[in-house]
Write a protein that holds these residues in place. Sequence first.
Motif, PDB file in Angstrom:
ATOM      1  N   VAL A 457      86.800  56.722  11.714  1.00  0.00           N
ATOM      2  CA  VAL A 457      86.292  57.948  11.082  1.00  0.00           C
ATOM      3  C   VAL A 457      85.365  57.583   9.912  1.00  0.00           C
ATOM      4  O   VAL A 457      84.311  58.205   9.727  1.00  0.00           O
ATOM      5  N   ILE A 458      85.728  56.553   9.174  1.00  0.00           N
ATOM      6  CA  ILE A 458      84.859  56.133   8.060  1.00  0.00           C
ATOM      7  C   ILE A 458      83.495  55.715   8.615  1.00  0.00           C
ATOM      8  O   ILE A 458      82.448  56.109   8.101  1.00  0.00           O
ATOM      9  N   LYS A 459      83.510  54.961   9.699  1.00  0.00           N
ATOM     10  CA  LYS A 459      82.260  54.534  10.337  1.00  0.00           C
ATOM     11  C   LYS A 459      81.413  55.739  10.736  1.00  0.00           C
ATOM     12  O   LYS A 459      80.204  55.782  10.528  1.00  0.00           O
ATOM     13  N   LEU A 460      82.083  56.736  11.310  1.00  0.00           N
ATOM     14  CA  LEU A 460      81.390  57.958  11.744  1.00  0.00           C
ATOM     15  C   LEU A 460      80.737  58.656  10.544  1.00  0.00           C
ATOM     16  O   LEU A 460      79.579  59.062  10.593  1.00  0.00           O
ATOM     17  N   CYS A 461      81.505  58.774   9.459  1.00  0.00           N
ATOM     18  CA  CYS A 461      80.979  59.465   8.268  1.00  0.00           C
ATOM     19  C   CYS A 461      79.798  58.695   7.681  1.00  0.00           C
ATOM     20  O   CYS A 461      78.795  59.287   7.283  1.00  0.00           O
ATOM     21  N   GLU A 462      79.921  57.380   7.646  1.00  0.00           N
ATOM     22  CA  GLU A 462      78.827  56.565   7.085  1.00  0.00           C
ATOM     23  C   GLU A 462      77.574  56.714   7.961  1.00  0.00           C
ATOM     24  O   GLU A 462      76.463  56.805   7.458  1.00  0.00           O
ATOM     25  N   ALA A 463      77.798  56.741   9.266  1.00  0.00           N
ATOM     26  CA  ALA A 463      76.655  56.884  10.177  1.00  0.00           C
ATOM     27  C   ALA A 463      75.995  58.254  10.057  1.00  0.00           C
ATOM     28  O   ALA A 463      74.877  58.447  10.502  1.00  0.00           O
ATOM     29  N   GLN A 489      74.604  67.799   9.262  1.00  0.00           N
ATOM     30  CA  GLN A 489      75.385  66.960  10.178  1.00  0.00           C
ATOM     31  C   GLN A 489      76.551  67.744  10.761  1.00  0.00           C
ATOM     32  O   GLN A 489      76.910  67.571  11.914  1.00  0.00           O
ATOM     33  N   LEU A 490      77.140  68.617   9.947  1.00  0.00           N
ATOM     34  CA  LEU A 490      78.252  69.421  10.448  1.00  0.00           C
ATOM     35  C   LEU A 490      77.763  70.397  11.504  1.00  0.00           C
ATOM     36  O   LEU A 490      78.428  70.643  12.507  1.00  0.00           O
ATOM     37  N   VAL A 491      76.572  70.935  11.263  1.00  0.00           N
ATOM     38  CA  VAL A 491      75.999  71.890  12.207  1.00  0.00           C
ATOM     39  C   VAL A 491      75.685  71.181  13.526  1.00  0.00           C
ATOM     40  O   VAL A 491      75.782  71.748  14.601  1.00  0.00           O
ATOM     41  N   PHE A 494      79.141  67.393  14.335  1.00  0.00           N
ATOM     42  CA  PHE A 494      79.925  66.303  13.734  1.00  0.00           C
ATOM     43  C   PHE A 494      81.394  66.452  14.139  1.00  0.00           C
ATOM     44  O   PHE A 494      82.081  65.490  14.450  1.00  0.00           O
ATOM     45  N   PHE A 495      81.862  67.704  14.130  1.00  0.00           N
ATOM     46  CA  PHE A 495      83.275  67.941  14.422  1.00  0.00           C
ATOM     47  C   PHE A 495      83.642  67.525  15.847  1.00  0.00           C
ATOM     48  O   PHE A 495      84.713  66.968  16.080  1.00  0.00           O
ATOM     49  N   GLY A 496      82.739  67.776  16.787  1.00  0.00           N
ATOM     50  CA  GLY A 496      82.978  67.364  18.166  1.00  0.00           C
ATOM     51  C   GLY A 496      83.161  65.854  18.248  1.00  0.00           C
ATOM     52  O   GLY A 496      84.062  65.357  18.919  1.00  0.00           O
ATOM     53  N   ARG A 497      82.297  65.132  17.524  1.00  0.00           N
ATOM     54  CA  ARG A 497      82.403  63.664  17.541  1.00  0.00           C
ATOM     55  C   ARG A 497      83.697  63.205  16.868  1.00  0.00           C
ATOM     56  O   ARG A 497      84.356  62.276  17.328  1.00  0.00           O
ATOM     57  N   LEU A 498      84.048  63.874  15.776  1.00  0.00           N
ATOM     58  CA  LEU A 498      85.280  63.512  15.056  1.00  0.00           C
ATOM     59  C   LEU A 498      86.494  63.717  15.964  1.00  0.00           C
ATOM     60  O   LEU A 498      87.375  62.862  16.049  1.00  0.00           O
TER      61      LEU A 498
END
Length: 640
Positions: A457-463, A489-491, A494-498
């Motif tokens: 998740v940290i990697k995802l947020c950084e990306a 990014q949320l729009v 992002f949530f789908g990827r999370l």
Amino acid sequence: MVYGLRCNFHGSQFINNSNRKEESGRASVELQERIRAIPIDRYRNFSIVAHVDHGKSTLSDRLLELTGVIQKGSKAQVLDRLDVERERGITVKAQTCTMLYNHKGEDYLLHLVDTPGHVDFRSEVSRSYASCKGALLLVDASQGVQAQTVANFYLAYSMGLRLIPVINKIDMDAADIPRSLDQIEHMFELDTSDVVKVSAKTGLNVEQVLPAVVEKIAPPSGIVDSRLRLLLVDSWYDNFLGVVCLVYISDGSLKKGQKIFSAHTDISYDVKEVGIMYPIPLKTDIITAGQVGYMVIGMKKSSEAHIGDTFFTVGQAGEPLAGFEEAKPMVFVGAFPADGVEFKVLDESISHLVLNDRSVTLQKETSTALGQGWRLGFLGTLHASVFQERLEKEHGASIIITAPTVPYRILYNDDTEKIISNPDDFPSVENRQKVSVLQEPFVEAIMTFPQEYLGRVIKLCEAHRGEQVEITYLTTGQVLLKYLLPMAQLVDDFFGRLKGLTQGYASLDYEEAGYRPSDLVKMELLVNGKGIDALAQVMHRSETVNKGKVWVSKFKEYLKYQLFEVVIQAKAGNKIMARETIKAKRKDVLAKLHAADISRRKKLLSRQKEGKKSMKSIGNIQIPQEAYQGFLSRAPTKKK
Ligand SMILES: Nc1nc2c(ncn2[C@@H]2O[C@H](COP(=O)(O)OP(=O)(O)OP(=O)(O)O)[C@@H](O)[C@H]2O)c(=O)[nH]1
């Protein structure tokens, strides 16, 4: 009248406007007398707050049954009355219901507010808190504390509400009560010694909830024998009654025939009807301080009803009550009629829906590619997709929606600034030197998930250009992670990827965190050098290479064969980021020719080339609407 009929969006307390032919019912004399005999110190106004799907609406049903408002076995989720709420299983509108409850031989008047859990509808939650002194904080025992439990807790706490933790779904095999207790104690520092543990579904222990409400939550603090002061909490349009207002009577009382005026507009009105929500509107003779009820005052338009406005009796003005912060739209889309749909018809449908959902903003817009349309602003992507679904289902309208954009802020050298919600308004390359800073909105995202996914998740947020704020280790292997992230990014799912990365275990919530400077650029899709306005998007420069490639190859799929060569390009600023070419579909001019006839063959090919050259220069690519639709399509996701 019966419960559970279809309702409009904003005033879902009423049955569907188009079906509504009769007046609202009247509360029985007996019910009214019972209410009138209850002093304000035996009123309790409370809401239920929780993460999405933790069981707020189901618990509300049980409480309404327990207090005799509805019969056992009535249609489930009485307070979720919109079709879209029932179909998606989410609450998008806060709902109020009056209940009478006898505790230790004394009657209590309770006002329950069922609130939406999803972040897009947070303004509904904060508005409903204005009339409440406490809230049940509901936690699903099988999931424990989730992102929206945390966000809703802090919102309620910041508004001074007394919070009563309730653990739900204890009937489930996966229920882990000690874990939830531990989390409530550590995260929220709430006393868990007498937490009520229930199954809202089976009704187990539900009878313990209302005694806790009565004993722990304070009564409202209004003065009954005083001048009228009321707060406008919500409003909606009803075909039979016109504009209906949901109100909280802070002081005094309100009756039919009274003359009142708005502190906001100074317009005076005659009160035509007052009543309680039970859970449908029931006329009463009077509503008094501490009560939440409705009034009909002959307002002509919904726009006269300013949510958060104070009303006084004419000639008896006083200090207005604190209103509400207006909900700001954060997601904008262009909307255009699909092929075969008339602009005028769709315009009527959209205006009708917007009238009932005051948090949507609306502006006309014209696109060279898609014609006349609208720019719509929403509180979030779920709000946008609920609106689109309602438009399609309730009005049979078919629309094309452009990619969502967030509002960007442009600061100019002459110290002026502009917020833009349409990529078309982004400063052109030529005007770029007039701009001092480009800014984009950020949010502080709260995520909860099992600890084993932390690295990913940290990697995802950084990306996604995130900036870490905090990591908190909850009990039993859960982590709460806070990140500053660009709203865009949320729009952009992002949530789908999370969810994908955490096998569905993550939950997400966020709050606005202001604007920050950003290296923004407008990306356009060009077809034979011509930009398609409806497809342009503002984005961070770092995204342009990847997105550019995706754009051109995706658009190529939908254009298919053309009679002459088509060049599709993605251009960011004045730089071409990606290119695809659709080769001309060649007509076989040599088909009937003998293989040896070389000079004739050359002549025919060169003539064909000439012909194409002229087609190309005068040719205007016909782009079918399906190409735009296909390019823009993306299934909406529900956040949890
Ligand atoms: N097993 C079990 N299921 C429950 C219980 N309470 C609610 N549910 C189920 O959980 C799901 C969500 O319940 P809702 O009451 O819609 O949840 P909500 O919190 O109102 O959801 P939103 O309005 O979307 O925030 C439904 O399928 C319910 O039947 C319970 O005590 N036990």
